[in-house]
Write an enzyme that holds these catalytic residues in place. Structure first.
Site, PDB file in Angstrom:
ATOM      1  N   THR A  60      -0.052   3.752  -2.940  1.00  0.00           N
ATOM      2  CA  THR A  60      -0.893   4.667  -3.707  1.00  0.00           C
ATOM      3  C   THR A  60      -1.984   5.284  -2.837  1.00  0.00           C
ATOM      4  OG1 THR A  60      -0.504   3.375  -5.704  1.00  0.00           O
ATOM      5  CG2 THR A  60      -2.375   4.883  -5.727  1.00  0.00           C
ATOM      6  N   ALA A  90       0.828  -1.206   0.000  1.00  0.00           N
ATOM      7  CA  ALA A  90       0.000   0.000   0.000  1.00  0.00           C
ATOM      8  C   ALA A  90       0.863   1.257   0.000  1.00  0.00           C
ATOM      9  CB  ALA A  90      -0.932   0.000   1.212  1.00  0.00           C
ATOM     10  N   GLU A  93       1.561  -0.024 -11.911  1.00  0.00           N
ATOM     11  CA  GLU A  93       3.015  -0.240 -11.856  1.00  0.00           C
ATOM     12  C   GLU A  93       3.767   0.755 -12.731  1.00  0.00           C
ATOM     13  OE1 GLU A  93       4.046  -2.549  -9.783  1.00  0.00           O
ATOM     14  OE2 GLU A  93       2.146  -3.571  -9.435  1.00  0.00           O
ATOM     15  N   GLN A 119      -7.531  -8.611 -47.376  1.00  0.00           N
ATOM     16  CA  GLN A 119      -6.314  -7.880 -47.033  1.00  0.00           C
ATOM     17  C   GLN A 119      -6.437  -7.150 -45.701  1.00  0.00           C
ATOM     18  OE1 GLN A 119      -4.930  -4.182 -49.187  1.00  0.00           O
ATOM     19  NE2 GLN A 119      -3.385  -5.619 -49.973  1.00  0.00           N
ATOM     20  N   GLY A 148     -15.597  -9.729 -34.782  1.00  0.00           N
ATOM     21  CA  GLY A 148     -16.872  -9.042 -34.950  1.00  0.00           C
ATOM     22  C   GLY A 148     -17.734  -9.117 -33.702  1.00  0.00           C
ATOM     23  N   GLU A 191       2.694   7.355 -19.283  1.00  0.00           N
ATOM     24  CA  GLU A 191       3.304   8.686 -19.212  1.00  0.00           C
ATOM     25  C   GLU A 191       4.549   8.682 -18.324  1.00  0.00           C
ATOM     26  OE1 GLU A 191      -0.505   8.694 -20.832  1.00  0.00           O
ATOM     27  OE2 GLU A 191       0.023   8.016 -18.798  1.00  0.00           O
ATOM     28  N   ARG A 194     -13.854 -18.797 -40.580  1.00  0.00           N
ATOM     29  CA  ARG A 194     -15.036 -17.947 -40.760  1.00  0.00           C
ATOM     30  C   ARG A 194     -15.166 -17.522 -42.228  1.00  0.00           C
ATOM     31  NH1 ARG A 194     -20.131 -16.196 -39.517  1.00  0.00           N
ATOM     32  NH2 ARG A 194     -20.302 -13.925 -39.643  1.00  0.00           N
ATOM     33  N   GLY A 244      -0.652   8.947  -6.979  1.00  0.00           N
ATOM     34  CA  GLY A 244      -0.604   7.767  -7.819  1.00  0.00           C
ATOM     35  C   GLY A 244       0.761   7.685  -8.471  1.00  0.00           C
TER      36      GLY A 244
END
Length: 390
Positions: free
Chosen positions: A129, A127, A364, A280, A340, A368, A269, A134
């Site tokens: 965060t 623990a 983790e 393609q 689909g 960014e 399919r 964060g």
């Protein structure tokens, strides 16, 4: 330059693969059924039974030192095993593990916390965060105030993995606000649930979920300090760093499994009288997925190799985490598109993976933060373009 696996690596990988296919994958249909009914995929006793089966094959404590009954495997082997675990969505992990920073415990603490955790008798959570801390872990506010031979903890942690089920928590708290968390003002404590903290489950878009931990005047004995006073932030970064190659290793396994599902589906399919794999648009999605998967594989294995060489792994691990997390999100998205409407249903596990892997770009260390680390290392001259080959 040899990119092949050693005989030992191949043997361990193949043994794990066999175990996963024989013991774990057959549970997938039941796990999906339970989760559709809003139940846990496996309960603790079922996971424990699988772990004990694996122990008979010698798979116990992948990263745990041999003196505690573990395998103490090198990072590359651990990476290969985490990839095999990624081939199934069944919530299974090999037993015999404990948080890596628990090995900083005193002998007394090891008997009370470490060894029971390794043996599966106790469950822990880490623990650090908080609601306002964060990515900026140094901004933690949960306080620990000295009171005689005890410390009084007040505050809240959030998004704590395993926090709702844990018997005890490794809690990083501010012990000297003047110094600040990064400069020796934070300390790690081993805090039993019986000491008074409570947890609140957090519902997320994925299966299972983290928890908030609330500390309201929780009294913790001084002997429950993990490591030394002021070492909390350092231990926290050591804990977080462990996931920088295991998470993308797991992502590689997921990508391998779903890409094979896409290939199989494209070869069977039919639309407008022909297999969709002849289109393609489908071929390019499969080609892009394979290319990105292979690139991620070598970035991640290199980061694990860096650990094994005793080199600073942070730059390589950040690149592996950043690219691996992004890769698996793109691959699963393409595979869902290839399937689909069926891919969007909960009859298949694809939409489950779609929700699961979105977290990989956050926990983790966010995308960014990985970009910040990578660019900072280059701009400040901590590393060179080309890494160890430069």
């Amino acid at each position: 330059m040899d990119f092949s696996l050693t005989d030992e690596e191949r043997a361990v990988r193949d043994t794990v693969r066999s175990f996963i296919r024989r013991e774990v994958m057959p549970l997938e249909a039941e796990v999906l059924r339970r989760e559709r009914a809003h139940q846990p995929g496996l309960d603790h006793s079922e996971v424990r039974e699988l772990q004990l089966k694996a122990r008979k094959f010698g798979f116990w404590g992948l990263a745990t030192p041999e003196e505690y009954g573990g395998m103490n495997l090198p990072a590359v082997l651990q990476s290969l095993i985490w990839t095999e675990l990624g081939h199934t969505f069944v919530p299974f992990r090999f037993g015999g593990e404990a948080d890596n920073i628990l090995f900083h415990a005193t002998e007394e603490q090891k008997q009370e916390f470490l060894i029971p955790t390794i043996e599966g008798e106790r469950r822990s959570c880490f623990a650090i965060t908080e609601p306002g801390a964060g990515s900026d872990a140094a901004n933690i506010r949960l306080s620990a105030r000295r009171d005689g031979d005890d410390w009084i903890l007040d505050g809240e942690k959030t998004f704590i993995t395993g926090g709702h089920d844990a018997d005890f928590a490794i809690v990083v708290a501010v012990t000297d606000r003047e110094k600040g968390a990064r400069n020796g003002g934070a300390t790690a404590f081993l805090v039993d649930r019986s000491m008074g903290w409570r947890s609140e489950f957090i519902q997320t878009m994925g299966e299972g979920g983290p928890a908030s931990l609330i500390f309201d005047g929780v009294r913790v004995p001084h002997r429950n300090i993990l490591g030394e006073i002021g070492q909390g932030f350092t231990l926290g970064m050591e804990w977080i760093g462990k996931g920088r190659y295991t998470i993308p290793s797991h992502a590689i396994g997921i990508a391998e499994r779903v890409l094979q599902m896409a290939i199989d589906y494209a070869n069977t399919r039919e639309t407008f009288g022909t297999k969709i794999g002849a289109n393609q648009a489908i071929q390019w999605m499969i080609a892009d997925s394979e290319t990105e998967l292979e690139a991620a594989r070598w970035l991640v294995l290199r980061s694990a190799w860096t650990v094994d060489q005793g080199l600073d792994p942070r730059h390589a691990s950040s690149m592996g985490k950043l690219y691996g997390a992004g890769m698996v999100n793109r691959v699963v998205d393409r595979v869902l598109q290839i399937h689909g409407g069926m891919g969007y249903t909960r009859e298949l596990p694809i939409e489950r993976w779609y929700r699961q892997v979105r977290l990989y770009r956050i926990f983790e260390g966010t995308d960014e933060m990985q970009r910040l680390i990578i660019s900072r290392d280059l701009l400040r001259g901590y590393t060179k373009i080309g890494g160890h080959l430069a």
